[in-house]
Design an enzyme around this catalytic site. Structure first.
Site, PDB file in Angstrom:
ATOM      1  N   ASN A   1      45.212  42.599   2.089  1.00 22.44           N
ATOM      2  CA  ASN A   1      45.424  43.537   3.188  1.00 22.44           C
ATOM      3  C   ASN A   1      44.273  43.412   4.174  1.00 22.44           C
ATOM      4  O   ASN A   1      43.167  43.817   3.849  1.00 22.44           O
ATOM      5  CB  ASN A   1      45.480  44.964   2.652  1.00 22.44           C
ATOM      6  N   GLU A   2      44.546  42.863   5.291  1.00 22.55           N
ATOM      7  CA  GLU A   2      43.561  42.704   6.372  1.00 22.55           C
ATOM      8  C   GLU A   2      42.150  42.431   5.837  1.00 22.55           C
ATOM      9  O   GLU A   2      41.163  43.017   6.294  1.00 22.55           O
ATOM     10  CB  GLU A   2      43.572  43.908   7.323  1.00 22.55           C
TER      11      GLU A   2
ATOM     12  N   CYS B   1      44.657  50.120   2.841  1.00 23.07           N
ATOM     13  CA  CYS B   1      43.403  50.158   2.095  1.00 23.07           C
ATOM     14  C   CYS B   1      43.611  50.633   0.670  1.00 23.07           C
ATOM     15  O   CYS B   1      42.868  50.237  -0.236  1.00 23.07           O
ATOM     16  CB  CYS B   1      42.415  51.060   2.812  1.00 23.07           C
TER      17      CYS B   1
HETATM   18  O1  AHR Z   1      46.947  52.461   8.340  1.00 23.76           O
HETATM   19  C1  AHR Z   1      45.691  52.966   7.994  1.00 23.76           C
HETATM   20  C2  AHR Z   1      44.751  51.876   7.539  1.00 23.76           C
HETATM   21  O2  AHR Z   1      44.513  50.978   8.573  1.00 23.76           O
HETATM   22  C3  AHR Z   1      45.265  50.996   6.444  1.00 23.76           C
HETATM   23  O3  AHR Z   1      45.041  51.540   5.202  1.00 23.76           O
HETATM   24  C4  AHR Z   1      44.459  49.753   6.599  1.00 23.76           C
HETATM   25  O4  AHR Z   1      45.147  48.624   6.179  1.00 23.76           O
HETATM   26  C5  AHR Z   1      44.120  49.736   8.065  1.00 23.76           C
HETATM   27  O5  AHR Z   1      42.777  49.588   8.265  1.00 23.76           O
END
Ligand code: AHR
Length: 838
Positions: free
Chosen positions: A561-562, A424
Site C-alpha cells: 500500500n503506497e 495504512c
Molecule cells: O485513505 C486514508 C489513508 O491515505 C490510507 O490509509 C493510506 O493508504 C493513505 O495514506
C-alpha cells in the site's frame, strides 16, 4: 497593428526571459556548490552556490531537493548532517545523512542530476559499506556563511549550468504549485465578463474502444470508526474487554472502557482477569463481583446504543460462575437515556465453565443513545466476556453482519469492486501491526483484536470472511490488500525485532527474512481461503466451516500500500509476487507505486512494475481540485503495453478539507479523462469512504454518519453517477468551444460510453465554469431506435455541501440534441433504446 506589436513584445519577453536562464554569455563555466541541511533536521537537502567560496547564494531560495522519508509522518522525518559526494565510478551524486539525531540510523540516496532522486535506503552505521559506494566517503566537511549564518556542509565544483538547471526545476515546481492552486473562489476575477459558452460536442461513434467494466469501486478502510462503531453492526463497545492502553487511543482506554458498574461500590465491583480465558487470542475478561442484588454492569456502546422500536436485537455473551459462587439469573435490559426500559430478557449464568448464552430483545421505543444493562439477581462472582448485541436487521439479514443503512448506501454506489482492509491499516504501524488476515477469521471469540493505527481498536469482528461475503452480497469483486512484508513507511512503533532506532520507525527493515517464508505462505493461504476446494484444501475447508462452501471467486490481490520503494520492499515484494504468480497464475497481482502522482516512489514503483511485469499497480494521490483540472490528460500519456492502473485512493482536497460541489465537480471532471483512459485505468476508488461524526481522523470522506443517520456527501453523488452509469465501450468525442482560452476549455469535460448490456449510450458532461455551456451534442452516425432518455444533474454553488442530484426525463430530439449545462454542474444523460420497437 497594436495587436501585432503586443504579440511581438510578448514573444520578445519570453525570449529574453529564456535567455536570462540559458544564454547569457558572461557566466562562469563552473562554480562552488555547497550542500547542507538545517541543524533541526527539518529542511531536507538544500544548496547554495558561490563563484569565490566567500559569498554564497541559496539555490532557488533554499529549495528542498531531497527529503528524508525515514520515520513517522510529518515532522518525524528528519535529515541531519547530509554528505553529498559525486561517485567516481558511476558519476552519480550520492547523499548520505543521519535520519535520527543520535545518528543510529543512516540513510542514502543517489541522483544523476541532483533533481530526481532514486530510492532511499536506511541502515545502521556499521552497514554503511553495504549501502554506499566506497569511493564516496570519506569527504571533508566545510563551512559556508549563508544569509549571515554559518552552516556546515560539503563543497563541490560543478558546472554553472547545473545551478541553472536546479533553479529551473524549482521554478517549474513552484509554478505548478501556483497553477494547481486554482480555486472557484477566484472565479469572479479569473472569469470576469465571461459570457455563456457555446459548445459543439461531436460523438464519433466509429471511434470506440473497449474499457474496463470495473472502473468504479470502493475502498473500505477501518479509519474514522469505519468498521467498529460503523459499518460493523455490533452495538456493544469493547465487548471483549480487550481495549487497552496499547491501542494508543486518544482517549484513556483500558480493559473496562465503555463499561460501568451501577449501584455503588458497596453493591458491586468490576475487575479484569486473564486466567483461563475463553481463548488465548481473547485473554481478558470481566469479573463482576456482586454483593447486593440491584447492581448492574452497563455498556454505553459507541456514543450510546441506538435502537429502533419494534425491531429485534440478538444478545450473546460468554459467562461462567467463579469458584465458590452460586450463580443465577441475569436480567438484561436495554435502557434509554433516562433509564427507561426499552427491552428486556433474562439469561441464566450457572455454568462453572465458559458457556455462550443467547437471548433476543424486542425493542418497544426508539432510543437514540441507550445502554445495555446486565443485572445479576443474586450476589456472586461472575466472569463475562464477548458481550454482544446485534440488530437482527443487518444488511441482507446476515448474522455478525453489517449496518443495513450504511451497507445499502455503499451498495447504491453500484461499486464493481471493494478494496479492503486498508490503506495504512493493511500494512500497519510497524511490523507487528501488519494486518494478519488469519487473525480476522474464525469464531469471534478466537479472533485476534488488533490496534488500529488510526488511534483505536479493531475487534476484527468485521474480518476477511465478512468482507468477502459483503462483496458477494453487492456483486462486487473482492480486492484484498496485504502488506508487502513491510509496514507503513510512516510507522513509529518498535517492532519485535527492533534493532534500536532502525527497528522503531519507518519500514523497520521489513518482516525479518527468516519469517518471510511463513509470511509468503500466509498470502498463498488467503487465496486458498477464498478460492480453494471446500473439501480438499485446508483453507477452503475453513471457509466452508464459516458457512461458505462455494469459493468466493477471488481474482485480484493487492500487495503493498503506497509503500516506500526501497531494497527492503523490493526483496519482499518480489518473493510474494513470484510465489503468487507461480501458484496462482490467474490471480491479478496489484503492485504499488507510492503515495503521489510523481516522485521517487512513483518512479521506482513503476520501474519495478516493468521489471517484474506486474499486471496492475495501485496509484494514490490526494490533490487540490486545481491539480485535477490541469491534469485531465494524466493517463493519455500512459504506455498501453505496461501495467494497468488501479487508482486506489484519490480525492480533491481544498483548504479546510470540505466535501462540496467544487471538490465533487473537480473529481467528476477528472473522471471524464479517466473514463477516456479506462483501457489502461482498470479500477478507481475515492478515499476514504466512511467517517463517523466525532471520530474522524481524516477529511474529507465520502459518507459521514452517526448512530442513526447516514449522510452521503456531494462527492458521493459524483461516484454514484459514475457507478450507476458505467459502460464497457468508450466513444471518442470532440468538444469545440466558442471560447479559445485554455482556462475555459479545461473547465469543461465530456465522456461518452456505451453499455452494451443494455445498448444505452451515456453522455457525461461536466461544467466547472461560472456560466452555462450551451451545447449541441451530435451522436454522429447513430440511428437511435425509439429512444428515451433521462438526465441526472448535480449542481450548486461551489461551496455547497448539501446539493443532491436531480433526475428527470430528457426529451430527445434525435441523435443530435441540445443541452445547456448549468454553471457548476455535472450531468449524465442516459439514452435508452427500445430495441423491441424496431
Ligand atoms: O485513505 C486514508 C489513508 O491515505 C490510507 O490509509 C493510506 O493508504 C493513505 O495514506
Amino acid at each position: 497593428m497594436k495587436k501585432i506589436l503586443f504579440s511581438c513584445l510578448l514573444a520578445m519577453g519570453s525570449v529574453s526571459l529564456h535567455a536570462g536562464i540559458t544564454g547569457v554569455a558572461n557566466v562562469p563555466d563552473s562554480v562552488y556548490l555547497f550542500s547542507y541541511a538545517d541543524a533541526n533536521g527539518q529542511s531536507g537537502l538544500k544548496f547554495a552556490w558561490s563563484g569565490d567560496r566567500q559569498y554564497w547564494t541559496p539555490v532557488a531560495g533554499g529549495y528542498n531537493y531531497v527529503r528524508s522519508d525515514f520515520g513517522p509522518w510529518g515532522s518525524g522525518k528528519k535529515m541531519f548532517r547530509p554528505r553529498l559526494v559525486q561517485g567516481k565510478a558511476d558519476g552519480k551524486w550520492h547523499c548520505t545523512w543521519e535520519a535520527t539525531q543520535s545518528g543510529q540510523v543512516v540513510a542514502h540516496a543517489a541522483s544523476s542530476d541532483l533533481l530526481k532522486w532514486e530510492r532511499q535506503s536506511y541502515f545502521v552505521p556499521a552497514e554503511r559499506a553495504q549501502h554506499v559506494p566506497a569511493e564516496t566517503f570519506p569527504v571533508a566537511e566545510a563551512k559556508a556563511t549563508i544569509g549571515g549564518r554559518e552552516e556546515s556542509g560539503y563543497v563541490q565544483r560543478v558546472p554553472y549550468a547545473l545551478i541553472e538547471e536546479m533553479q529551473r526545476y524549482a521554478d517549474h515546481k513552484n509554478f505548478r504549485g501556483m497553477l494547481y492552486d486554482e480555486r472557484t473562489e477566484q472565479d469572479a476575477v479569473r472569469f470576469a465578463g465571461l459570457k455563456p459558452v457555446e459548445a459543439t460536442i461531436t460523438v464519433q461513434t466509429d471511434q470506440k474502444k473497449a474499457i474496463s467494466e470495473h472502473l468504479i469501486g470502493i475502498f473500505f478502510e477501518d479509519i474514522n470508526y469505519g468498521a467498529d462503531g460503523g459499518l460493523y453492526a455490533e452495538l456493544v463497545q469493547n465487548r471483549d474487554f480487550e481495549y487497552s492502553e496499547k491501542d494508543k487511543a486518544h482517549q484513556r482506554w483500558d480493559h473496562s472502557y465503555a463499561w460501568t458498574v451501577q449501584g455503588g461500590d458497596a453493591a458491586a465491583s468490576l475487575a479484569i482477569a486473564t486466567d483461563d480465558p475463553i481463548h488465548a487470542n481473547n485473554a481478558h475478561y470481566a469479573v463482576l463481583d456482586v454483593k447486593q442484588a440491584g447492581a448492574s454492569l452497563q455498556n454505553s456502546g459507541y456514543d450510546g446504543i441506538a435502537l429502533k422500536q419494534g425491531e429485534k436485537y440478538d444478545l450473546s455473551l460468554f459467562a461462567r460462575v467463579a469458584q465458590g459462587s452460586k450463580g443465577g439469573k441475569f436480567v438484561v435490559r436495554l435502557l434509554d437515556e433516562k433509564g427507561n426500559e426499552a427491552a428486556r430478557t433474562t439469561v441464566n449464568v450457572s455454568s462453572k465453565d465458559w458457556k455462550q448464552l443467547k437471548g433476543v430483545l424486542k425493542v418497544t421505543a426508539d432510543v437514540r443513545a441507550g445502554v445495555l444493562s446486565l443485572e445479576p439477581l443474586s450476589a456472586g462472582t461472575y466472569h463475562l466476556d464477548m458481550v454482544s448485541l446485534f440488530p437482527q436487521n443487518t444488511f441482507k439479514g446476515r448474522k455478525n453482519g453489517l449496518r443495513a443503512d450504511l451497507a445499502q448506501t455503499l451498495a447504491d454506489l453500484k461499486p464493481r469492486f471493494v478494496r479492503f482492509p486498508g490503506g495504512c491499516v493493511a500494512h500497519g504501524d510497524g511490523v507487528d501491526n501488519i494486518y494478519d488476515w488469519k487473525g480476522s477469521i474464525g469464531p469471534l471469540e478466537a479472533r485476534k483484536p488488533l490496534r488500529n493505527l488510526w488511534g483505536y481498536h479493531q475487534t476484527r469482528g468485521l474480518g476477511y470472511f465478512e468482507y468477502f461475503q459483503f462483496c458477494e452480497d453487492i456483486g462486487a469483486e473482492p480486492v484484498p490488500v496485504l502488506a508487502a512484508g513491510v509496514p507503513c513507511q510512516n510507522s513509529g512503533t518498535c517492532s519485535h525485532h527492533s534493532k534500536g532506532e532502525l527497528g522503531c520507525s519507518g519500514q523497520q527493515g521489513g518482516v525479518p527474512m527468516e519469517e518471510m517464508d511463513a509470511y509468503v505462505q500466509d498470502v498463498l493461504d488467503l487465496i486458498e481461503y477464498a478460492n480453494g476446494d471446500a473439501k480438499k484444501t485446508e483453507w477452503g475447508r475453513k471457509r466452508a466451516e464459516a458457512g461458505h462452501p462455494k469459493p468466493f471467486g477471488l481474482k485480484y490481490i493487492g500487495i503493498g500500500n503506497e509503500d516506500l520503494i526501497t531494497d527492503v520492499f523490493e526483496e519482499r515484494f518480489t518473493m510474494i509476487y513470484n510465489a503468487v504468480r507461480a501458484k496462482y497464475p490467474d490471480i491479478t497481482v496489484i503492485g504499488t507505486v507510492g503515495p503521489f502522482y510523481e516522485g521517487t516512489d512513483y518512479d521506482e514503483g513503476w520501474k519495478l512494475a516493468s521489471k517484474l511485469d506486474i499486471p496492475m499497480v495501485d496509484e494514490h494521490y490526494y490533490v487540490a481540485p486545481g491539480w485535477l483540472i490541469h491534469n485531465q490528460d494524466y493517463y493519455d500519456r500512459y504506455d498501453r503495453s505496461k501495467s494497468k492502473v488501479y487508482l486506489g485512493e484519490y480525492a480533491a482536497h481544498l483548504p479546510g478539507r470540505p466535501n462540496n460541489i467544487e471538490t465533487a465537480l473537480a473529481e467528476a471532471l477528472y473522471l471524464t479523462g479517466v473514463e477516456r483512459n479506462a483501457d489502461v485505468v482498470t479500477m478507481t476508488s475515492y478515499a476514504p469512504l466512511l467517517a463517523k461524526e466525532g471520530h474522524t481522523q481524516w477529511n474529507p470522506d465520502l459518507i459521514y454518519f452517526n448512530n442513526t443517520e447516514v449522510k452521503p456527501t456531494v462527492g458521493y453523488y459524483t461516484q454514484q453517477m459514475y457507478g450507476q452509469n458505467a459502460g464497457d465501450e468508450y466513444i471518442t468525442s470532440t468538444v469545440q468551444l466558442n471560447n479559445w482560452q485554455d482556462g475555459v476549455k479545461k473547465r469543461v469535460g465530456v465522456s461518452v460510453v456505451k453499455d452494451n448490456a443494455t445498448g444505452d449510450y451515456i453522455v457525461k458532461l461536466v461544467n466547472m465554469l461560472p456560466v452555462e455551456v450551451n451545447s449541441k451534442v451530435k451522436l454522429d452516425g447513430v440511428t437511435l431506435t425509439a429512444p428515451t432518455a433521462v438526465k441526472t444533474v448535480l449542481t450548486g454553488d461551489p461551496k455547497d455541501k448539501t446539493a443532491r442530484p436531480v433526475t428527470s426525463d430528457f426529451e430527445l430530439t434525435g441523435s443530435d440534441f441540445a443541452y445547456s449545462m448549468p454553471a457548476y454542474s455535472f450531468t449524465v444523460i442516459r439514452i435508452h433504446q427500445n430495441l423491441e420497437k424496431k
